[in-house]
Design a protein around this motif. Structure first.
Motif, short mmCIF file in Angstrom:
data_model
loop_
_atom_site.label_atom_id
_atom_site.label_comp_id
_atom_site.label_asym_id
_atom_site.label_seq_id
_atom_site.Cartn_x
_atom_site.Cartn_y
_atom_site.Cartn_z
N VAL B 69 0.84 -1.19 0.00
CA VAL B 69 0.00 0.00 0.00
C VAL B 69 0.88 1.25 0.00
O VAL B 69 1.87 1.32 0.74
N ALA B 89 11.53 -1.62 4.80
CA ALA B 89 10.38 -2.18 4.07
C ALA B 89 10.71 -3.55 3.50
O ALA B 89 9.87 -4.45 3.46
N ALA B 134 9.64 1.97 -1.65
CA ALA B 134 9.43 1.08 -0.50
C ALA B 134 8.24 0.15 -0.73
O ALA B 134 8.20 -0.96 -0.20
N THR B 135 7.30 0.60 -1.53
CA THR B 135 6.11 -0.22 -1.80
C THR B 135 6.42 -1.40 -2.71
O THR B 135 5.89 -2.49 -2.54
#
Lengths: 248, 292
Positions: B69, B89, B134-135
């Motif tokens: 997300v 992450a 990071a996603t």
């Protein structure tokens, strides 16, 4: 980068560890000095008035330390813990962790553990400083009594962090968490006014260090210690459950 | 891939989502559009598992660990560096990618010169690019992007759109956006939300070809009045607007009418045609028509 290292970096880079250590060391160094030189200090400010104090005992040095550190130190500890445990105070940061780590326990346990450890270590440093200065300035305090009292006080500090954790699970800001936690902590001694209740309350452990170096038996605090351990575990469990169910 | 049935979310008496039946094909890029308060963020929150629906069901064909997300305004602990954010992450996810991917993503995100800077000094655009890196660091199967290009300059926006386009087929992407040109460019399917209801769902091409009233722009040499009169007498002409001294916008009852008769009318009045063509239809036109 693990969640444990993240918490370590939070403590170090945001100066929280130093702030905690400073708060306890400051009172650890100041307490015995003020006990030793109270007469001279008061004479400096009392113009023409002579105030006589009895000669300080080693326990007085520890009493001064405990009196100051148990208030300011705990306040600083609550603020530091709230900063770490209010996961959803910034929803975008909450989203970052919640969408990557499915088990809230994995997120909260490092935050709880390292914050509690920092608080306990800071109080150990303060106690060490107070012990050293008391030995140098006033007289000897038994190591066994001192560290047993410290250990009981440390249980209370861990309980404080657990209260912060469960409060943070129900609030959405650091300030609200701090205020509600302080209300809870202040309410405990008030409950202690009830007959025979005080010795069961976690707040009874605040004075354990002072009490034991003054000769109280450890058994005086065992009930409070057992209740504190139970409440700490329950609060932590509740914090994980409540945070897991929380919506962002 | 993603299916919701009668999905509803109420906040007290406020209905944020009302019986939404969403269908997102696997590997597609799905654009979620609608005015502020339409329910886009709530819908993404439920798909991400951050909110619980009041009623209805959600079916995802991927495990929760494969869902990533990106909030509309990504934020991180300000004392972390860009490299640490992406590495965090990577490592806390269920299926961590190799560590080398962190460096390559920093470079792709245009953050190679800021890798060791604390993110507290980052601009909103840099945070958006860092958030996107990071996603995608662990190559999720489903990406939920909330306004991913809203804070970016034209170059950054282009990079994000290219990145989303490249993900087509490799991952399913659902992204909400107010920039309808972005949705039109990269999405193959759209869902239009209005007041919590899904009022349209389907392919962008279908939406553009079928939902809008057929209109044509004609530029003529003067005089243009005979042409206006002739068009006015034609029963299949819905409206004729004079946009300037030499330009008309002609709205017809159907595309077929225009294609079969419009040029004939122009020839009949011996109009001197400079240019002729269908009015360009944008997703914005269609969405405005649907939601207003």
């Amino acid at each position: 980068m693990t969640l444990w290292r993240l918490e370590w970096l939070r403590l170090v880079r945001t100066k929280r560890l130093i702030t905690l250590a400073f708060a306890y060391l400051f009172f650890g160094l100041l307490g015995p000095i003020s006990a030793r030189y109270m007469g001279e200090i008061v004479a400096q400010f009392g113009e023409g008035v002579t105030v006589s104090f009895p000669d300080p005992t080693p326990a007085d040095g520890i009493t001064q330390y405990v009196g100051n550190a148990s208030q300011v130190g705990v306040l600083v500890g609550v603020v530091v813990a709230a900063g770490a445990l209010c996961l959803d105070a910034t929803p975008e940061i909450g989203t970052f962790f919640r969408t990557r780590v499915p088990a809230m326990a994995r997120i909260l346990l490092p935050r709880f553990s390292l914050t509690a450890a920092a608080l306990v270590i800071a109080s150990a440093l303060g106690t060490l400083a107070a012990w050293y200065e008391t030995e140098v300035l006033i007289g000897s305090v038994g190591a066994g009594q001192l560290w047993t009292g410290w250990l009981l006080g440390a249980l209370y500090l861990v309980f404080v962090v657990a209260v912060v954790a469960i409060t943070a699970a129900r609030t959405s800001s650091v300030l609200a968490t701090v205020l509600i936690t302080l209300v809870i902590l202040l309410a405990l001694p008030i409950l202690g006014i009830l007959p025979n209740v005080a010795r069961w309350l976690p707040s009874h452990l605040v004075g354990a260090l002072d009490g034991i170096v003054r000769g109280s038996d450890v058994s005086e605090y065992t009930r409070a210690a057992a209740v504190t351990i139970g409440l700490t575990g329950s609060a932590l469990f509740g914090a994980i459950r409540l945070s897991s169910r929380r919506e962002l | 891939m993603i299916r919701t049935e009668k999905l509803s979310k109420h906040y007290g008496k406020v209905v944020a989502l009302d019986a939404v039946d969403l269908e997102v094909p696997a590997g597609s890029v799905y654009g979620l559009i609608g005015p502020n308060g339409a329910g886009k963020t709530t819908l993404l929150g439920i798909l991400a598992g951050l909110k619980t629906p009041t009623s209805g069901s959600v079916t995802l064909d991927v495990s929760p660990s494969e869902v990533a997300v990106l909030p509309d305004t990504p934020r991180f602990d300000p004392w972390l560096t860009a490299r640490e954010v992406i590495d965090l992450a990577r490592t806390i996810g269920a299926n961590p990618s190799p560590a080398a991917r962190v460096e390559s993503l920093l470079s792709e995100a245009g953050l190679a010169d800021a890798t060791d800077r604390p993110v507290k000094g980052f601009s909103r655009g840099m945070l958006q690019r860092l958030g996107l890196a990071a996603t995608i660091v662990n190559k999720p199967q489903l990406l939920l992007l909330d306004e991913p290009s809203s804070a970016l300059d034209p170059i950054g926006r282009r990079e994000v759109l290219d990145l989303v386009s490249r993900l087509r087929g490799e991952a399913t992407v659902v992204f909400s956006s107010h920039i309808l040109a972005d949705v039109q460019e990269v999405c193959d399917t759209v869902g239009i939300l209005r007041n919590g209801r899904l009022v349209y769902q389907g392919s962008v091409a279908h939406l553009l070809s079928d939902r809008i009233t057929p209109r044509y722009l004609v530029r003529l040499r003067p005089p243009i009045e005979p042409t206006i009169e002739a068009l006015g007498r034609s029963p299949w002409v819905v409206a004729v607007d004079q946009l300037g001294p030499d330009q008309l916008r002609i709205e017809t009852a159907s595309v077929a009418d225009a294609e079969s008769s419009l040029t004939a009318v122009l020839a009949q009045v011996e109009a001197r045609v400079v240019s002729f063509g269908p009015e360009a239809v944008t997703l914005e036109d269609v969405v405005l028509e649907i939601v207003t």
